[in-house]
Scaffold this active site. Structure first.
Site, mmCIF file in Angstrom:
data_model
loop_
_atom_site.group_PDB
_atom_site.id
_atom_site.type_symbol
_atom_site.label_atom_id
_atom_site.label_comp_id
_atom_site.label_asym_id
_atom_site.label_seq_id
_atom_site.Cartn_x
_atom_site.Cartn_y
_atom_site.Cartn_z
ATOM 1 C CB CYS A 83 -0.756 -0.313 0.937
ATOM 2 S SG CYS A 83 -2.162 1.482 0.895
ATOM 3 C CG HIS A 131 -3.521 -3.625 2.793
ATOM 4 N ND1 HIS A 131 -2.547 -3.139 3.895
ATOM 5 C CD2 HIS A 131 -3.820 -2.656 2.731
ATOM 6 C CE1 HIS A 131 -2.856 -1.781 4.158
ATOM 7 N NE2 HIS A 131 -3.474 -1.668 2.900
ATOM 8 C CD GLU A 135 -0.714 -6.388 4.915
ATOM 9 O OE1 GLU A 135 -1.216 -4.923 4.963
ATOM 10 O OE2 GLU A 135 -0.474 -6.336 3.425
#
Length: 555
Positions: A381, A508, A510
């Site tokens: 990001c 994102h 993750e």
């Protein structure tokens, strides 16, 4: 009819309710039970989207674009399920909904009260999870600690649920702390006794007591708690601190909690399949060489601010057979001391998401250091945006003041700018580009090699984007746009071709990583860092025709 497990906490906050809930979900799923999870947060904010990471930690984004509590990340990782906005409810949401209904006249002129209007709204949100997910068991965590004034309406609502859906369909679990007195070596049960009494005052009797402690507890301690809490001895479940959070499901299973829950809820005895999870834990605990990875951010004092990034790195390290040693580097410290003394001993650099200009030049410098020294880089990001800014300054010239309009509204070269649909937005909460969006990948690139498919969906949380006015200039200088929105309007992934591994993503990744299935970008990032570690230096690796890094990296 769905069954419900309500999990409360006592004595102290942050004793591990979220991990306990996630672990219970894993135990039930291992028995073939369809599970969903919900977190009830008593704070008055509508969501944590505008809260400081120092106050709340990470904001976890669901596939449908909800900004939620970080515990939802634990739920998703342990149970391997994609949750929705239904899985996080706050006091702010409840009161907003009730007030809106009152303004519409839905209550027909009645006086609006906590009971029944607020509690009914809470119960409706709980029931909606079961209805919309088709779950056999819904596990509901109540945030905070028993005795908090903000939590009283939620406790009243879950008390009423046992009457509404039947006693056999509801079970209450209380997670409590057993403090250890170092001077005497004693484990004290009195705080737990008082916490159970406090819960009874609001009409809830715990069916199971999960006892958090730093050390294993003796049988006489379990007997004492069972006596005072009026529960079966087998319902007093010891949960001592372990090396890895992923051990917790196995600790609870060994204590007999999985079978106890299924029997109490009338689900029968179901043999759990935890072989894969046991293998996972064995691999976590096996000796591995350490791989130093720098995480450059501005909230590094509070590791919970980046908890999904940390877990994704660990998942990838586990997959590659290395122990990721995260070096927490403050971007403000880089501004003061420079990159070399802080980054020279790492084999990969991650710059995660964030907002605001504090420490931003340190992040830009870290991205530039990775580019110039051949250090594998993953920008998430904001990390993608600072990589773009750094590259633009390299191409256009340092004196160009290339920047993002988030940090410099008057920059002559806004390589990162407001998304057009964000220009007229004044409210902060819930107004960003949020949730899952498709991204089309360019064949022959690092990104395409990692995913192995032509299009993916990833979760976003941002207002600013790559400025397409600079796309041709930067591409001509060696920047590769390896991922974009299907209509080609939004740049989603950038990378550098002549570099061991340098990738920035506007989303994102993750949030989609799992312990048994690491995210492809994190997996390949750690592979490249591990290869650099093996070779002992930072040097370009060949990009094969299919877009993969050299075979040694995949080893």
């Amino acid at each position: 009819m769905a069954k419900y497990i309500f999990v409360t906490g006592g004595v102290a906050s942050s004793v591990g309710k979220g991990i306990t809930v996630a672990s219970i979900g894993r135990l039930l799923k291992a028995r073939g039970v369809r599970v969903s999870v919900q977190k009830l947060d008593p704070y008055i904010n509508v969501d944590p989207g505008t809260m400081s990471p120092y106050q709340h930690g990470e904001v976890f984004v669901t596939e449908d674009g909800a900004e939620t509590d970080l515990d939802l990340g634990h739920y998703e990782r342990f149970i391997d399920v994609n949750l929705t906005r239904l899985s996080n409810v706050t006091t702010g949401q409840i009161y907003s909904a009730v007030i809106q209904k009152e303004r519409r006249g839905d209550y027909l002129g009645g006086t609006i009260q906590v009971i029944p209007h607020i509690t009914n709204e809470i119960k409706a949100r709980i029931a909606a999870v079961a209805r919309q997910t088709g779950a056999e068991v819904v596990i509901v965590e109540i945030g905070g600690t028993v005795g908090d004034i903000e939590g009283l309406p939620f406790l009243e609502a879950i008390r009423q649920m046992r009457k509404d859906v039947g006693r056999d369909n509801v079970l209450y679990i209380h997670v409590t702390l057993l403090p250890h007195i170092g001077a005497t070596g004693e484990v004290k049960t009195k705080p737990t006794q008082h916490s159970v009494m406090e819960l009874r005052r609001v009409g809830i009797t715990a069916d199971v007591i999960v006892c958090r402690s730093d050390y294993p507890i003796a049988d006489e301690i379990r007997d004492k708690i069972a006596l005072f809490a009026d529960v079966d001895v087998e319902a007093v479940v010891p949960l001592h601190t372990v090396e890895s959070i992923y051990e917790v499901p196995l600790v609870l299973e060994e204590a007999g909690l999985g079978n106890y829950l299924t029997l109490r809820l009338g689900l029968g005895v179901r043999e759990p399949n935890l072989d894969d999870w046991r293998d996972l834990v064995a691999r976590i605990k096996a000796p591995k060489r350490k791989l130093a990875i720098a995480l450059v951010g501005k909230y590094v004092e509070l590791h919970d601010a980046y908890i999904s990034v940390v877990e994704a790195l660990r998942h990838a390290g586990l997959h590659q057979g290395v122990d990721v040693d995260i070096r927490w580097i403050s971007s403000e410290q880089i501004e003061e001391e420079g990159c070399e003394p802080l980054l020279r001993d790492v084999y990969g650099i991650v710059v995660p998401g964030g907002f605001g200009d504090r420490g931003i030049e340190g992040k830009i410098a870290a991205a530039g250091y990775a580019r110039e020294h051949g250090v594998p880089y993953l920008g998430l990001c904001l990390g993608m945006q600072v990589a773009t800014i750094s590259f633009a300054r390299h191409v256009i010239g340092a004196e160009s003041r290339a920047n993002s309009t988030e940090f410099d509204l008057h920059t002559p070269h806004p390589v990162i700018d407001f998304m057009p649909d964000q220009l007229d937005i004044t409210d902060k909460g819930g107004t960003m580009r949020l949730g899952g969006y498709p991204c089309r990948l360019l064949p022959g690139t690092r990104a395409h090699a990692a995913y192995g498919v032509d299009q993916v969906v990833e979760r976003h949380r941002h207002r600013f984007e790559f400025n397409n006015k600079y796309r041709r200039l930067l591409e001509s200088a060696g920047l590769v746009v390896s991922g974009q929105s299907p209509d080609g309007r939004l740049v989603e992934i950038i990378e550098l071709r002549d570099h061991p591994w340098y990738v920035g993503v506007q989303f994102h990744p993750e949030f989609r990583s799992r312990p048994e299935r690491p995210h492809p970008l994190f997996r390949d990032f750690i592979a490249a860092a591990a290869q650099t570690f093996r070779e002992g230096d930072q040097r370009p690796l060949p990009l094969e025709q299919n877009g993969t890094v050299g075979a040694a990296v995949k080893a």
